[in-house]
Design a protein around this motif. Sequence first.
Motif, mmCIF file in Angstrom:
data_model
loop_
_atom_site.group_PDB
_atom_site.id
_atom_site.type_symbol
_atom_site.label_atom_id
_atom_site.label_comp_id
_atom_site.label_asym_id
_atom_site.label_seq_id
_atom_site.Cartn_x
_atom_site.Cartn_y
_atom_site.Cartn_z
ATOM 1 N N VAL A 1 0.823 -1.203 0.000
ATOM 2 C CA VAL A 1 0.000 0.000 0.000
ATOM 3 C C VAL A 1 0.859 1.255 0.000
ATOM 4 O O VAL A 1 0.609 2.194 -0.762
ATOM 5 N N VAL A 2 1.903 1.282 0.832
ATOM 6 C CA VAL A 2 2.710 2.501 0.892
ATOM 7 C C VAL A 2 3.587 2.668 -0.353
ATOM 8 O O VAL A 2 3.889 3.800 -0.746
ATOM 9 N N GLN A 3 3.992 1.562 -0.981
ATOM 10 C CA GLN A 3 4.681 1.694 -2.263
ATOM 11 C C GLN A 3 3.759 2.330 -3.296
ATOM 12 O O GLN A 3 4.181 3.180 -4.093
ATOM 13 N N GLN A 4 2.505 1.912 -3.294
ATOM 14 C CA GLN A 4 1.532 2.493 -4.212
ATOM 15 C C GLN A 4 1.333 3.971 -3.908
ATOM 16 O O GLN A 4 1.233 4.798 -4.826
ATOM 17 N N MET A 5 1.296 4.322 -2.635
ATOM 18 C CA MET A 5 1.175 5.728 -2.249
ATOM 19 C C MET A 5 2.376 6.534 -2.736
ATOM 20 O O MET A 5 2.233 7.664 -3.216
ATOM 21 N N ALA A 6 3.569 5.953 -2.625
ATOM 22 C CA ALA A 6 4.784 6.642 -3.073
ATOM 23 C C ALA A 6 4.786 6.843 -4.573
ATOM 24 O O ALA A 6 5.336 7.834 -5.082
ATOM 25 N N ALA B 1 1.807 9.782 -5.146
ATOM 26 C CA ALA B 1 2.035 11.148 -4.658
ATOM 27 C C ALA B 1 3.372 11.238 -3.930
ATOM 28 O O ALA B 1 3.422 11.444 -2.719
ATOM 29 N N PRO B 2 4.479 11.083 -4.653
ATOM 30 C CA PRO B 2 5.796 11.063 -3.998
ATOM 31 C C PRO B 2 6.133 12.356 -3.261
ATOM 32 O O PRO B 2 6.882 12.334 -2.278
ATOM 33 N N GLU B 3 5.569 13.471 -3.709
ATOM 34 C CA GLU B 3 5.880 14.755 -3.103
ATOM 35 C C GLU B 3 5.346 14.881 -1.678
ATOM 36 O O GLU B 3 5.787 15.745 -0.912
ATOM 37 N N ARG B 4 4.434 14.006 -1.293
ATOM 38 C CA ARG B 4 3.863 14.075 0.049
ATOM 39 C C ARG B 4 4.648 13.263 1.072
ATOM 40 O O ARG B 4 4.416 13.402 2.281
ATOM 41 N N ILE B 5 5.552 12.418 0.604
ATOM 42 C CA ILE B 5 6.233 11.475 1.493
ATOM 43 C C ILE B 5 7.660 11.934 1.754
ATOM 44 O O ILE B 5 8.492 11.973 0.851
ATOM 45 N N GLU B 6 7.948 12.287 2.993
ATOM 46 C CA GLU B 6 9.265 12.790 3.373
ATOM 47 C C GLU B 6 10.284 11.665 3.496
ATOM 48 O O GLU B 6 11.437 11.820 3.103
ATOM 49 N N LYS B 7 9.848 10.566 4.060
ATOM 50 C CA LYS B 7 10.695 9.370 4.181
ATOM 51 C C LYS B 7 9.803 8.145 4.095
ATOM 52 O O LYS B 7 8.626 8.177 4.478
ATOM 53 N N THR C 1 6.878 -2.973 -9.187
ATOM 54 C CA THR C 1 8.305 -2.950 -9.537
ATOM 55 C C THR C 1 8.681 -1.755 -10.404
ATOM 56 O O THR C 1 9.717 -1.113 -10.175
ATOM 57 N N ALA C 2 7.865 -1.446 -11.397
ATOM 58 C CA ALA C 2 8.228 -0.396 -12.357
ATOM 59 C C ALA C 2 8.383 0.967 -11.707
ATOM 60 O O ALA C 2 9.152 1.810 -12.189
ATOM 61 N N ALA C 3 7.672 1.209 -10.620
ATOM 62 C CA ALA C 3 7.715 2.528 -9.983
ATOM 63 C C ALA C 3 8.950 2.739 -9.116
ATOM 64 O O ALA C 3 9.318 3.887 -8.831
ATOM 65 N N LEU C 4 9.602 1.657 -8.689
ATOM 66 C CA LEU C 4 10.648 1.762 -7.680
ATOM 67 C C LEU C 4 11.790 2.687 -8.090
ATOM 68 O O LEU C 4 12.306 3.458 -7.275
ATOM 69 N N LYS C 5 12.215 2.626 -9.328
ATOM 70 C CA LYS C 5 13.366 3.423 -9.778
ATOM 71 C C LYS C 5 13.080 4.916 -9.780
ATOM 72 O O LYS C 5 14.010 5.729 -9.888
#
Length: 259
Positions: free
Chosen positions: A94-99, A102-108, A188-192
């Motif tokens: 779930v948190v990978q999907q969130m990242a 909306a990556p700009e919302r996640i500080e760490k 997987t595709a989003a990780l990079k």
Amino acid sequence: MKAAGPLICRDAGEGPALVLVHGYLGGARMWDGQFAAFAARFRCIAPNLAGFGASSHLEAPESIEGQARLVFETLDALGIDTFRLLGHSMGGMVVQQMAAMAPERIEKLVLYGTGPVGVLPNRFETIETSRQRIRSEGLAATAARIAATWFMKGSDAEGYAVCLAEGSRASLQGALASLTAWEHWDGTAALKHFDMPTLVVWGDGDRSYGWSQPETLWKTIPGCRLAVVPGAAHNVHMEKPEIFNMIVADFLSDDSCPA
């Protein structure tokens, strides 16, 4: 527990927001040790995912993206824009999907006992086996059996009773919908593209996620850090809470993240 947007969540402490997302057949109560350790420095928020824990009355989506959207809606209702984010097991999906959304919302980001795909090659049993056993043996028996695999000492582990209690609250619909969600999810595709500081935590006795899963996260996410805890299974945060909390606190508090 209180309602915030669509999900019932636990919310305590003051400071920068730290969001903790539980895994399959889990709930917010499984983060007791982390609330005790972190609430003095962070505003700790633990949503109960739809179909589980205090949100078991809610219909669970049949997609990881659907669960991610519900968490975002809950945080929006709480007025939280940016936050540190930790996800365990299915909550790690779930948190990978969130990242990715909306990556700009996640500080760490902390990815704990999880991997980048829903169909797990080294899980203690296949998704279809879990589905069939839920239907044939009942959800309560399945939850008790699965929770035992999360600990090196099985059902004799200190944290097992809490896991059993939370697992017993899950709805049949939520349990089955989540298995379907796993089958259709591959992050997987989003990780990079993850550009937030990221830590992967894994217990070397994990029977749910074999080494290939955290290894892929570690090797694919740019600048990712890795912590392997020896002699712990899937629920490191309950088996070895002092080590887990120290590792996570060090990562969340260092200078690579804005205050």
